[in-house]
Design a protein around this motif. Structure first.
Motif, PDB file in Angstrom:
ATOM      1  N   ASP A 194       0.831  -1.209   0.000  1.00 30.66           N
ATOM      2  CA  ASP A 194       0.000   0.000   0.000  1.00 30.66           C
ATOM      3  C   ASP A 194       0.861   1.253   0.000  1.00 30.66           C
ATOM      4  O   ASP A 194       0.585   2.204  -0.728  1.00 30.66           O
ATOM      5  CB  ASP A 194      -0.937   0.015   1.220  1.00 30.66           C
ATOM      6  CG  ASP A 194      -2.136  -0.898   1.059  1.00 30.66           C
ATOM      7  OD1 ASP A 194      -2.370  -1.382  -0.067  1.00 30.66           O
ATOM      8  OD2 ASP A 194      -2.837  -1.116   2.066  1.00 30.66           O
ATOM      9  N   ALA A 195       1.927   1.238   0.801  1.00 27.60           N
ATOM     10  CA  ALA A 195       2.817   2.398   0.861  1.00 27.60           C
ATOM     11  C   ALA A 195       3.492   2.617  -0.492  1.00 27.60           C
ATOM     12  O   ALA A 195       3.599   3.764  -0.964  1.00 27.60           O
ATOM     13  CB  ALA A 195       3.859   2.212   1.961  1.00 27.60           C
ATOM     14  N   ASP A 196       3.932   1.514  -1.111  1.00 33.83           N
ATOM     15  CA  ASP A 196       4.569   1.622  -2.428  1.00 33.83           C
ATOM     16  C   ASP A 196       3.590   2.188  -3.460  1.00 33.83           C
ATOM     17  O   ASP A 196       3.943   3.083  -4.234  1.00 33.83           O
ATOM     18  CB  ASP A 196       5.088   0.263  -2.902  1.00 33.83           C
ATOM     19  CG  ASP A 196       6.294  -0.218  -2.104  1.00 33.83           C
ATOM     20  OD1 ASP A 196       6.924   0.614  -1.411  1.00 33.83           O
ATOM     21  OD2 ASP A 196       6.592  -1.428  -2.183  1.00 33.83           O
ATOM     22  N   LEU A 197       2.363   1.651  -3.464  1.00 31.59           N
ATOM     23  CA  LEU A 197       1.352   2.152  -4.406  1.00 31.59           C
ATOM     24  C   LEU A 197       1.018   3.609  -4.113  1.00 31.59           C
ATOM     25  O   LEU A 197       0.865   4.412  -5.041  1.00 31.59           O
ATOM     26  CB  LEU A 197       0.084   1.296  -4.355  1.00 31.59           C
ATOM     27  CG  LEU A 197       0.179  -0.110  -4.922  1.00 31.59           C
ATOM     28  CD1 LEU A 197      -1.138  -0.858  -4.729  1.00 31.59           C
ATOM     29  CD2 LEU A 197       0.567  -0.088  -6.391  1.00 31.59           C
ATOM     30  N   GLY A 198       0.933   3.943  -2.840  1.00 32.95           N
ATOM     31  CA  GLY A 198       0.650   5.331  -2.457  1.00 32.95           C
ATOM     32  C   GLY A 198       1.737   6.281  -2.946  1.00 32.95           C
ATOM     33  O   GLY A 198       1.450   7.370  -3.459  1.00 32.95           O
ATOM     34  N   ARG A 199       2.990   5.857  -2.797  1.00 33.27           N
ATOM     35  CA  ARG A 199       4.107   6.685  -3.289  1.00 33.27           C
ATOM     36  C   ARG A 199       4.053   6.823  -4.805  1.00 33.27           C
ATOM     37  O   ARG A 199       4.286   7.904  -5.357  1.00 33.27           O
ATOM     38  CB  ARG A 199       5.443   6.083  -2.850  1.00 33.27           C
ATOM     39  CG  ARG A 199       5.817   6.411  -1.414  1.00 33.27           C
ATOM     40  CD  ARG A 199       7.264   6.038  -1.105  1.00 33.27           C
ATOM     41  NE  ARG A 199       7.480   4.599  -1.068  1.00 33.27           N
ATOM     42  CZ  ARG A 199       7.248   3.818  -0.013  1.00 33.27           C
ATOM     43  NH1 ARG A 199       6.793   4.346   1.091  1.00 33.27           N
ATOM     44  NH2 ARG A 199       7.485   2.527  -0.076  1.00 33.27           N
ATOM     45  N   LEU A 200       3.753   5.717  -5.501  1.00 30.05           N
ATOM     46  CA  LEU A 200       3.656   5.773  -6.960  1.00 30.05           C
ATOM     47  C   LEU A 200       2.541   6.715  -7.399  1.00 30.05           C
ATOM     48  O   LEU A 200       2.722   7.530  -8.312  1.00 30.05           O
ATOM     49  CB  LEU A 200       3.430   4.378  -7.549  1.00 30.05           C
ATOM     50  CG  LEU A 200       4.627   3.442  -7.557  1.00 30.05           C
ATOM     51  CD1 LEU A 200       4.215   2.045  -7.993  1.00 30.05           C
ATOM     52  CD2 LEU A 200       5.730   3.984  -8.468  1.00 30.05           C
ATOM     53  N   ILE A 201       1.383   6.629  -6.761  1.00 33.15           N
ATOM     54  CA  ILE A 201       0.266   7.512  -7.112  1.00 33.15           C
ATOM     55  C   ILE A 201       0.649   8.961  -6.846  1.00 33.15           C
ATOM     56  O   ILE A 201       0.356   9.848  -7.659  1.00 33.15           O
ATOM     57  CB  ILE A 201      -1.020   7.112  -6.353  1.00 33.15           C
ATOM     58  CG1 ILE A 201      -1.504   5.742  -6.835  1.00 33.15           C
ATOM     59  CG2 ILE A 201      -2.105   8.165  -6.546  1.00 33.15           C
ATOM     60  CD1 ILE A 201      -2.633   5.156  -6.003  1.00 33.15           C
ATOM     61  N   GLY A 202       1.317   9.206  -5.727  1.00 32.72           N
ATOM     62  CA  GLY A 202       1.780  10.564  -5.429  1.00 32.72           C
ATOM     63  C   GLY A 202       2.724  11.088  -6.507  1.00 32.72           C
ATOM     64  O   GLY A 202       2.620  12.235  -6.947  1.00 32.72           O
ATOM     65  N   ALA A 203       3.648  10.231  -6.957  1.00 35.81           N
ATOM     66  CA  ALA A 203       4.597  10.627  -8.002  1.00 35.81           C
ATOM     67  C   ALA A 203       3.855  10.865  -9.326  1.00 35.81           C
ATOM     68  O   ALA A 203       4.172  11.812 -10.066  1.00 35.81           O
ATOM     69  CB  ALA A 203       5.676   9.562  -8.164  1.00 35.81           C
ATOM     70  N   VAL A 204       2.868  10.031  -9.621  1.00 39.98           N
ATOM     71  CA  VAL A 204       2.073  10.231 -10.836  1.00 39.98           C
ATOM     72  C   VAL A 204       1.349  11.568 -10.752  1.00 39.98           C
ATOM     73  O   VAL A 204       1.276  12.313 -11.737  1.00 39.98           O
ATOM     74  CB  VAL A 204       1.075   9.063 -11.047  1.00 39.98           C
ATOM     75  CG1 VAL A 204       0.084   9.383 -12.156  1.00 39.98           C
ATOM     76  CG2 VAL A 204       1.823   7.771 -11.351  1.00 39.98           C
ATOM     77  N   GLY A 205       0.845  11.889  -9.575  1.00 41.65           N
ATOM     78  CA  GLY A 205       0.169  13.171  -9.376  1.00 41.65           C
ATOM     79  C   GLY A 205       1.087  14.360  -9.617  1.00 41.65           C
ATOM     80  O   GLY A 205       0.618  15.451  -9.964  1.00 41.65           O
ATOM     81  N   ARG A 206       2.381  14.155  -9.449  1.00 37.73           N
ATOM     82  CA  ARG A 206       3.359  15.220  -9.724  1.00 37.73           C
ATOM     83  C   ARG A 206       3.867  15.176 -11.166  1.00 37.73           C
ATOM     84  O   ARG A 206       4.796  15.891 -11.527  1.00 37.73           O
ATOM     85  CB  ARG A 206       4.521  15.103  -8.739  1.00 37.73           C
ATOM     86  CG  ARG A 206       4.133  15.412  -7.301  1.00 37.73           C
ATOM     87  CD  ARG A 206       5.323  15.414  -6.345  1.00 37.73           C
ATOM     88  NE  ARG A 206       6.002  14.133  -6.245  1.00 37.73           N
ATOM     89  CZ  ARG A 206       5.624  13.115  -5.459  1.00 37.73           C
ATOM     90  NH1 ARG A 206       4.552  13.241  -4.704  1.00 37.73           N
ATOM     91  NH2 ARG A 206       6.319  11.988  -5.431  1.00 37.73           N
ATOM     92  N   GLY A 207       3.267  14.281 -11.991  1.00 36.93           N
ATOM     93  CA  GLY A 207       3.613  14.231 -13.413  1.00 36.93           C
ATOM     94  C   GLY A 207       4.734  13.281 -13.771  1.00 36.93           C
ATOM     95  O   GLY A 207       5.296  13.383 -14.866  1.00 36.93           O
ATOM     96  N   ASP A 208       5.073  12.355 -12.900  1.00 34.20           N
ATOM     97  CA  ASP A 208       6.170  11.415 -13.130  1.00 34.20           C
ATOM     98  C   ASP A 208       5.699  10.259 -14.017  1.00 34.20           C
ATOM     99  O   ASP A 208       4.963   9.371 -13.586  1.00 34.20           O
ATOM    100  CB  ASP A 208       6.673  10.887 -11.787  1.00 34.20           C
ATOM    101  CG  ASP A 208       7.908  10.006 -11.910  1.00 34.20           C
ATOM    102  OD1 ASP A 208       8.157   9.458 -13.004  1.00 34.20           O
ATOM    103  OD2 ASP A 208       8.613   9.858 -10.897  1.00 34.20           O
ATOM    104  N   ARG A 209       6.140  10.251 -15.271  1.00 36.20           N
ATOM    105  CA  ARG A 209       5.740   9.216 -16.223  1.00 36.20           C
ATOM    106  C   ARG A 209       6.353   7.850 -15.889  1.00 36.20           C
ATOM    107  O   ARG A 209       5.741   6.814 -16.159  1.00 36.20           O
ATOM    108  CB  ARG A 209       6.122   9.624 -17.644  1.00 36.20           C
ATOM    109  CG  ARG A 209       5.335  10.822 -18.137  1.00 36.20           C
ATOM    110  CD  ARG A 209       5.778  11.243 -19.535  1.00 36.20           C
ATOM    111  NE  ARG A 209       5.141  12.472 -19.937  1.00 36.20           N
ATOM    112  CZ  ARG A 209       3.983  12.536 -20.574  1.00 36.20           C
ATOM    113  NH1 ARG A 209       3.349  11.435 -20.893  1.00 36.20           N
ATOM    114  NH2 ARG A 209       3.461  13.697 -20.908  1.00 36.20           N
ATOM    115  N   VAL A 210       7.549   7.840 -15.329  1.00 36.64           N
ATOM    116  CA  VAL A 210       8.176   6.576 -14.932  1.00 36.64           C
ATOM    117  C   VAL A 210       7.351   5.926 -13.823  1.00 36.64           C
ATOM    118  O   VAL A 210       7.143   4.706 -13.810  1.00 36.64           O
ATOM    119  CB  VAL A 210       9.644   6.805 -14.492  1.00 36.64           C
ATOM    120  CG1 VAL A 210      10.255   5.525 -13.934  1.00 36.64           C
ATOM    121  CG2 VAL A 210      10.470   7.334 -15.662  1.00 36.64           C
ATOM    122  N   ALA A 211       6.842   6.738 -12.912  1.00 35.41           N
ATOM    123  CA  ALA A 211       5.994   6.216 -11.835  1.00 35.41           C
ATOM    124  C   ALA A 211       4.692   5.654 -12.410  1.00 35.41           C
ATOM    125  O   ALA A 211       4.184   4.635 -11.928  1.00 35.41           O
ATOM    126  CB  ALA A 211       5.700   7.317 -10.817  1.00 35.41           C
TER     127      ALA A 211
END
Length: 185
Positions: free
Chosen positions: A9-26
């Motif tokens: 969950d923490a990993d997915l949460g971090r990925l979603i947060g990074a996606v929210g900042r525009g991170d395409r790799v995330a």
């Protein structure tokens, strides 16, 4: 096991947060982590793998657009992702059904099943076609759509924008007319 789930969950949460900042790799990493599960959910709803794959692409567009609004304090990331996938699949299902119900039905008589036993079947098909042409248009279309295409009374009612009981009456009267014509032939 619980610690592993919290870690995921923490990993997915971090990925979603990074996606929210525009991170395409995330976004790619998030896709690789959850796409199979989301695709499975969508396939169960749509019952069509190709449509489900298209819907999955739309899900990830929505995730890209909405990731900035994800709040980990409001809930775990997987239910948030599943809700997006489920809602997209349901929207797609309704849209496909609505399109099917509102399409103009041309050549409704051409959809009658072909006979496979030669001249006897051809004669029966011709008699059926002739008799169907004598049935009033909405009744004829309802009969063919119901008995050859498998449409339900509810779908026919939506298609013709009338009550289900009207469709039942059309089917009944159309079948009575059809039977009378076929018996006379």
């Amino acid at each position: 096991m619980l610690n592993r789930e919290r870690g995921a969950d923490a990993d997915l949460g971090r990925l979603i947060g990074a996606v929210g900042r525009g991170d395409r790799v995330a976004l790619r990493s998030l896709y690789e982590a959850v796409a199979p599960k989301l695709l499975g959910i969508i396939v169960r709803i749509l019952q069509d793998r190709g449509a489900a794959e298209d819907a999955l692409q739309e899900v990830f567009v929505r995730i890209w657009q909405r990731a900035g609004s994800y709040d980990p304090q409001a809930g775990a990331p997987m239910p948030w992702l599943v809700a997006i996938a489920r809602n997209q699949a349901i929207d797609r299902f309704r849209q496909d059904k609505s399109t099917r119900l509102t399409q103009v039905e041309d050549g409704v008589l051409e959809r009658l099943p072909d006979g496979q036993d030669g001249e006897a079947d051809l004669a029966q098909r011709d008699a059926l076609t002739t008799c169907l042409e004598r049935v009033e248009t909405p009744q004829r279309e309802c009969i063919v759509l119901a008995y050859c295409e498998g449409w339900s009374r509810e779908e026919l009612a939506a298609r013709y924008d009338c009550p289900v009981n009207t469709v039942k009456t059309w089917l009944r009267r159309g079948l009575i007319s059809l039977r009378g014509c076929l018996e006379a032939a």
